[in-house]
Design a protein around this motif. Sequence first.
Motif, mmCIF file in Angstrom:
data_model
loop_
_atom_site.group_PDB
_atom_site.id
_atom_site.type_symbol
_atom_site.label_atom_id
_atom_site.label_comp_id
_atom_site.label_asym_id
_atom_site.label_seq_id
_atom_site.Cartn_x
_atom_site.Cartn_y
_atom_site.Cartn_z
ATOM 1 N N SER A 2 0.821 -1.226 0.000
ATOM 2 C CA SER A 2 0.000 0.000 0.000
ATOM 3 C C SER A 2 0.848 1.268 0.000
ATOM 4 N N THR A 3 1.940 1.268 -0.711
ATOM 5 C CA THR A 3 2.754 2.473 -0.877
ATOM 6 C C THR A 3 3.076 2.682 -2.350
ATOM 7 N N VAL A 4 3.374 3.927 -2.682
ATOM 8 C CA VAL A 4 3.865 4.287 -4.011
ATOM 9 C C VAL A 4 5.322 4.699 -3.867
ATOM 10 N N ARG A 5 6.194 4.095 -4.625
ATOM 11 C CA ARG A 5 7.618 4.447 -4.600
ATOM 12 C C ARG A 5 7.968 5.206 -5.872
ATOM 13 N N ILE A 6 8.612 6.351 -5.717
ATOM 14 C CA ILE A 6 9.047 7.166 -6.845
ATOM 15 C C ILE A 6 10.564 7.050 -6.933
ATOM 16 N N TRP A 7 11.061 6.665 -8.108
ATOM 17 C CA TRP A 7 12.461 6.290 -8.262
ATOM 18 C C TRP A 7 13.203 7.242 -9.178
ATOM 19 N N HIS A 8 14.477 7.412 -8.907
ATOM 20 C CA HIS A 8 15.381 8.140 -9.786
ATOM 21 C C HIS A 8 15.711 7.215 -10.960
ATOM 22 N N THR A 9 15.361 7.624 -12.178
ATOM 23 C CA THR A 9 15.473 6.717 -13.316
ATOM 24 C C THR A 9 16.904 6.518 -13.793
ATOM 25 N N THR A 10 17.823 7.369 -13.367
ATOM 26 C CA THR A 10 19.229 7.190 -13.747
ATOM 27 C C THR A 10 19.987 6.403 -12.690
ATOM 28 N N LYS A 11 19.813 6.799 -11.438
ATOM 29 C CA LYS A 11 20.533 6.129 -10.357
ATOM 30 C C LYS A 11 19.797 4.897 -9.839
ATOM 31 N N LEU A 12 18.516 4.744 -10.211
ATOM 32 C CA LEU A 12 17.691 3.633 -9.734
ATOM 33 C C LEU A 12 17.623 3.592 -8.210
ATOM 34 N N THR A 13 17.514 4.761 -7.635
ATOM 35 C CA THR A 13 17.364 4.885 -6.188
ATOM 36 C C THR A 13 16.028 5.559 -5.893
ATOM 37 N N PRO A 14 15.378 5.203 -4.786
ATOM 38 C CA PRO A 14 14.081 5.802 -4.461
ATOM 39 C C PRO A 14 14.211 7.238 -3.990
ATOM 40 N N LEU A 15 13.264 8.069 -4.417
ATOM 41 C CA LEU A 15 13.221 9.471 -4.002
ATOM 42 C C LEU A 15 12.151 9.713 -2.947
ATOM 43 N N TYR A 16 10.982 9.105 -3.121
ATOM 44 C CA TYR A 16 9.865 9.317 -2.218
ATOM 45 C C TYR A 16 9.194 7.984 -1.897
ATOM 46 N N VAL A 17 8.595 7.925 -0.743
ATOM 47 C CA VAL A 17 7.677 6.848 -0.380
ATOM 48 C C VAL A 17 6.347 7.516 -0.044
ATOM 49 N N LEU A 18 5.342 7.271 -0.880
ATOM 50 C CA LEU A 18 4.045 7.940 -0.759
ATOM 51 C C LEU A 18 3.010 6.949 -0.241
#
Length: 347
Positions: A2-18
Motif C-alpha cells: 500500500s505504498t507508491v515508490r518514486i524512483w530516480h530513473t538514472t541512479k535507480l534509487t528511491p526518491l519518495y515513499v508515498l
Amino acid sequence: DSTVRIWHTTKLTPLYVLSPYLETGAGDLFSLCWCPSLQTIYIGCQDTSLQWYDFTGPMSSDSNSSLPSLNSVSSSSDTDLTSLSHTGTSVPSTPTRKAHKFFDSYPQYARRPADLLAKNPSTSGRQGSSSPPEVECIPAGHGLLNVSATNVIDSAHYGYIYCMALLNHDGKDKDSGDGSLQLATGSGDESVKLWDCTPNGPVLVHDFQCWQGAVLALVAHDETIYAGCQDGHVKVLDLETKTLVRTIIVQEGVDILSMSMIGSDLYTCSADGWIKCWSASFDCTASWKGHDGIVLSSSIDLRHSGSGRLVTGGNDNYIKVWEVNPPKPRKEDRRLLPRTDVNESFT
C-alpha cells in the motif's frame, strides 16, 4: 504494501515513499497516472477510492516553501532528500514501516495486535527476549509523503479501480501541457469514468457503461477511448458524442490485461499470451503468441527513426521487445482532387 515508490530513473534509487490516505486501509494500489503539467499523481485503490497527491503543495502548515518538482529533483544529484518531508511528516534517521494489520498479524489464538515482530521468526516466538527486534526499515534519506484526507474521492467507482489514462480535451493520450486535461478511470464495476483534472482535484464529467465485465486496461487516441474488458472484449468509446460506438471481440472468454497504441494501431495483450494488432478500421492485421502465460503489461516506445518498440511483460518471467511500425498514412483519393493539368472550358 500500500505504498507508491518514486524512483530516480538514472541512479535507480528511491526518491519518495508515498502512502495513500488511510495507508493500508486503502488496500492494494492497482493503477497510477502521472500528470506532468499539474505535478500530480493519481492513484486507483482497492477500496474504490480515487486519490491524488500534488507535488507543488506546501511542505508543511507552517511553511510557505514548495516541494521541489520531481523533474528538478531527478536532475539534481546534490538534492538533500531528507529535506523532502511533506505535509508535516518528519523523516527520522532510521525510519521504519508501519505494521500491516494482515501481513503482520498473529494467529487468532495469540490474541495479539499486529506488529513488525510477527514476520520475524527469530524473535516472535520467544517471550522476554532481550535481543533487539529485527525491523524491516525504509532506507534513510527518503521523502516520506502522505495523501491528505482532502485529496480523496471515496467510492469513485463501485469496484476496484484497475486502470487509468491521461488525456487532453482533444482526446490524445498524452499531457498537452496547457492544463486542459482529463483522466479516464476503469473499474470492476464495468464502467469508465471521465474526469476533468483541475488544481483542486478531479471533477466527474461522464460515466460510460461497458456492460462486459471489469475494465482492466485503458488507452486513448484522438477522440476515442479503448477499454479492454474481461472475456476478451474491447469497448470503443467516442469522447465527442459520449457514446459506445463499437465492440471489438479479441478472443471470447480471455481477459485483456494490457493495451498500447502506436499511431492509430491498437495492440491488445491477453491472458492467453497472445498479442494482436488492430487497425483504425478495426481489422486484425497481426497476431502472435507472445508469452507462455499471461501478458501482464505492455508499453510502446516510438523511436526517432519513426519505428517503434513494443515491450511486453508476462508471468513466464520474460520481458520481450518487439519491433513494430506505425501505420502508413492513408493515400488521398486523387479522383476527388481538382484537375489542374487540363484546361477545360464550357460554353
